[in-house]
Design a protein around this motif. Structure first.
Motif, PDB file in Angstrom:
ATOM      1  N   VAL A  60      37.901  47.124  37.702  1.00  0.00           N
ATOM      2  CA  VAL A  60      38.750  46.379  38.634  1.00  0.00           C
ATOM      3  C   VAL A  60      37.853  45.723  39.679  1.00  0.00           C
ATOM      4  CG1 VAL A  60      40.555  46.595  40.399  1.00  0.00           C
ATOM      5  CG2 VAL A  60      40.716  47.904  38.265  1.00  0.00           C
ATOM      6  N   PRO A  61      38.075  44.440  40.010  1.00  0.00           N
ATOM      7  CA  PRO A  61      37.222  43.774  41.008  1.00  0.00           C
ATOM      8  C   PRO A  61      37.162  44.533  42.326  1.00  0.00           C
ATOM      9  CG  PRO A  61      38.591  42.155  39.870  1.00  0.00           C
ATOM     10  CD  PRO A  61      39.062  43.513  39.416  1.00  0.00           C
ATOM     11  N   GLU A  62      36.032  44.416  42.985  1.00  0.00           N
ATOM     12  CA  GLU A  62      35.815  45.156  44.229  1.00  0.00           C
ATOM     13  C   GLU A  62      36.831  44.815  45.302  1.00  0.00           C
ATOM     14  OE1 GLU A  62      31.566  45.918  45.402  1.00  0.00           O
ATOM     15  OE2 GLU A  62      31.219  44.331  43.927  1.00  0.00           O
ATOM     16  N   GLU A  63      37.270  43.550  45.356  1.00  0.00           N
ATOM     17  CA  GLU A  63      38.209  43.166  46.407  1.00  0.00           C
ATOM     18  C   GLU A  63      39.559  43.836  46.257  1.00  0.00           C
ATOM     19  OE1 GLU A  63      37.966  39.481  43.614  1.00  0.00           O
ATOM     20  OE2 GLU A  63      36.706  41.174  44.243  1.00  0.00           O
ATOM     21  N   TYR A  64      39.807  44.456  45.106  1.00  0.00           N
ATOM     22  CA  TYR A  64      41.071  45.154  44.886  1.00  0.00           C
ATOM     23  C   TYR A  64      40.875  46.667  44.789  1.00  0.00           C
ATOM     24  CZ  TYR A  64      42.208  40.368  43.579  1.00  0.00           C
ATOM     25  OH  TYR A  64      42.342  38.995  43.557  1.00  0.00           O
ATOM     26  N   GLY A  65      39.722  47.153  45.224  1.00  0.00           N
ATOM     27  CA  GLY A  65      39.499  48.588  45.283  1.00  0.00           C
ATOM     28  C   GLY A  65      38.686  49.174  44.154  1.00  0.00           C
ATOM     29  N   ARG A 109      46.202  42.763  46.252  1.00  0.00           N
ATOM     30  CA  ARG A 109      45.495  43.322  47.411  1.00  0.00           C
ATOM     31  C   ARG A 109      46.253  44.490  48.039  1.00  0.00           C
ATOM     32  NH1 ARG A 109      41.055  40.772  49.118  1.00  0.00           N
ATOM     33  NH2 ARG A 109      40.612  38.699  48.268  1.00  0.00           N
ATOM     34  N   ARG A 110      47.560  44.472  47.952  1.00  0.00           N
ATOM     35  CA  ARG A 110      48.359  45.535  48.562  1.00  0.00           C
ATOM     36  C   ARG A 110      48.511  46.739  47.648  1.00  0.00           C
ATOM     37  NH1 ARG A 110      53.867  46.104  48.082  1.00  0.00           N
ATOM     38  NH2 ARG A 110      54.032  43.940  47.370  1.00  0.00           N
ATOM     39  N   LEU A 111      48.749  46.511  46.363  1.00  0.00           N
ATOM     40  CA  LEU A 111      49.119  47.599  45.464  1.00  0.00           C
ATOM     41  C   LEU A 111      47.941  48.265  44.765  1.00  0.00           C
ATOM     42  CD1 LEU A 111      52.221  45.903  43.797  1.00  0.00           C
ATOM     43  CD2 LEU A 111      52.258  47.707  45.532  1.00  0.00           C
ATOM     44  N   LEU A 112      46.944  47.470  44.362  1.00  0.00           N
ATOM     45  CA  LEU A 112      45.887  48.038  43.525  1.00  0.00           C
ATOM     46  C   LEU A 112      45.032  49.083  44.237  1.00  0.00           C
ATOM     47  CD1 LEU A 112      44.846  44.941  41.412  1.00  0.00           C
ATOM     48  CD2 LEU A 112      45.756  47.103  40.565  1.00  0.00           C
ATOM     49  N   PRO A 113      44.548  48.853  45.469  1.00  0.00           N
ATOM     50  CA  PRO A 113      43.752  49.918  46.102  1.00  0.00           C
ATOM     51  C   PRO A 113      44.521  51.224  46.243  1.00  0.00           C
ATOM     52  CG  PRO A 113      43.457  47.831  47.268  1.00  0.00           C
ATOM     53  CD  PRO A 113      44.589  47.628  46.304  1.00  0.00           C
ATOM     54  N   ARG A 114      45.798  51.134  46.568  1.00  0.00           N
ATOM     55  CA  ARG A 114      46.606  52.352  46.708  1.00  0.00           C
ATOM     56  C   ARG A 114      46.813  53.029  45.359  1.00  0.00           C
ATOM     57  NH1 ARG A 114      49.232  53.401  51.251  1.00  0.00           N
ATOM     58  NH2 ARG A 114      50.885  54.490  50.085  1.00  0.00           N
TER      59      ARG A 114
END
Length: 382
Positions: A60-65, A109-114
């Motif tokens: 997964v790209p870094e900007e999304y966790g 950006r909101r859902l993937l890191p969580r």
């Protein structure tokens, strides 16, 4: 036997990644599980521990966790876990990639890191009482009213919904479309939303993994739709392509351990094994090697940027055949596994019986292959 690194342009750092992960595992073994602790709660603790070491969402790209690496890096981690017989990386990769491909930038950006951290636990709302293997027949309907949808329907076989926060939900948004596949849309459903009822189903073995999900006038915002209206079917195909690749799930390495055990014992007992059992072991080895080759090809296609499609039905059939034959043969070679507390193979055998049903029955997979890959006519009368 196939062994060694995958042979389609492995990144130079793949061996180092494996070594680093083995060292991390040596210092962070699988936690102990209290017998009274529900399995999903235990697996969630394992999820968080793996994430703390940086082993979740490698592709997964870094900007999304994530870590911004490749699918092959994540496959390597799944393989390492499988060879140790411990639970694999949390099975959220297929949901993450569905959001990556179809979600808005704000959703990613909101859902993937969580999701990757385990802050939100997810489940899937795909199957229905009348549309389990054939999703195109679903009846759950999302009626659009301005900037909202009102959803009514029922989902079934939703794994561990009672422990989940969010559900990736499929619903029909057009009842008049000529192509039923083009009438399905996807939504992020908070399970605490008014009108949602989760009812666990107690199986004969006492497990409550599967749930019914009832949706009664559930209101969803337009911003909670994933992708455009009608994107639900390709999103589902992306999801199941990750679920059905035995390399992604770590199943290959688990099968490989048992294959090696079978080969060794078959060689040692070749003079005393029942007639035909050596041939059955040989067929298991062939099934496994075919599955390995196919899973490698599918992973290579993904690395090359090829989109997921109905080819995943082939993956499902091959994995079902390999798994069911493997555990059926293993019980014949190790009949002692039927008794006592050490009957792990017997438990796996019982679960393997469902492989030709869950995730789409084998009959439906053959229909998809016939219609969408081979382009055979629908009516072939003798």
């Amino acid at each position: 036997m196939t062994d060694g690194p995958l042979d389609f342009g492995d990144p130079a750092d793949l061996d180092r990644l494996r070594r680093d992960f083995r060292a991390w595992l040596a210092e962070h073994p699988l936690p102990e599980r209290d017998p009274d602790e529900p399995v999903p709660v235990f697996l969630h603790r394992w999820h968080r521990l793996l994430h703390s070491g940086g082993w979740v969402g490698l592709d997964v790209p870094e900007e999304y966790g994530g870590r911004g690496l490749t699918a092959l890096h994540q496959v390597a981690i799944s393989d390492e876990l499988g060879t140790r017989g411990v639970p694999g990386v949390p099975r959220i990769g297929y949901l993450a990639h569905a959001l990556l491909e179809f979600g808005s930038e704000e959703q990613r950006r909101r859902l993937l890191p969580r999701m990757l951290r385990g802050d939100d636990v997810w489940c899937q709302g795909f199957s229905e009482p009348g549309a389990g293997s054939d999703l195109a027949g679903m009846s759950t309907y999302a009626h659009r009213d301005g900037g909202h949808y009102t959803v009514n329907g029922q989902k079934l076989w939703t794994s561990y919904a009672q422990y989940s926060d969010l559900c990736l939900l499929l619903a029909r948004t057009d009842r008049t479309a000529a192509d039923p596949h083009a009438a399905i849309s996807a939504f992020v459903l908070p399970l605490d939303r008014p009108g949602v009822t989760v009812r666990p189903l107690r199986a004969a073995n006492g497990d409550d993994e599967f749930c019914e999900l009832f949706l009664d006038d559930v209101r969803l915002r337009e911003s909670e739709r994933v992708g455009a209206e009608g994107d639900g079917w390709p999103l589902a195909m992306t999801t199941v392509s990750y679920e059905r690749n035995a390399l992604d799930t770590g199943h290959l390495s688990k099968y490989g351990l048992l294959i090696e055990r079978l080969r060794r014992v078959a060689h040692e007992r070749r003079e005393t094994l029942a007639d035909g059992l050596l041939s059955e072991v040989g067929r298991c080895v062939v099934d496994y090697e075919v599955l390995v080759a196919h899973a490698r090809r599918r992973t290579a296609e993904r690395l090359a940027g090829r989109a997921a499609g109905p080819e995943s039905s082939v993956d499902k059939l091959l994995m079902t055949r390999a798994e069911q034959r493997l555990y059926e043969t293993a019980l014949k070679v190790f009949p002692e596994e039927l008794y006592g507390e050490g009957g792990e193979i017997f438990g796996d055998y019982l679960y393997s019986r469902a492989a030709s049903v869950y995730g789409g029955t084998s009959q439906i997979q053959r229909n998809i292959i016939a219609k969408r890959l081979l382009r055979l006519p629908a009516d072939r009368r003798a």
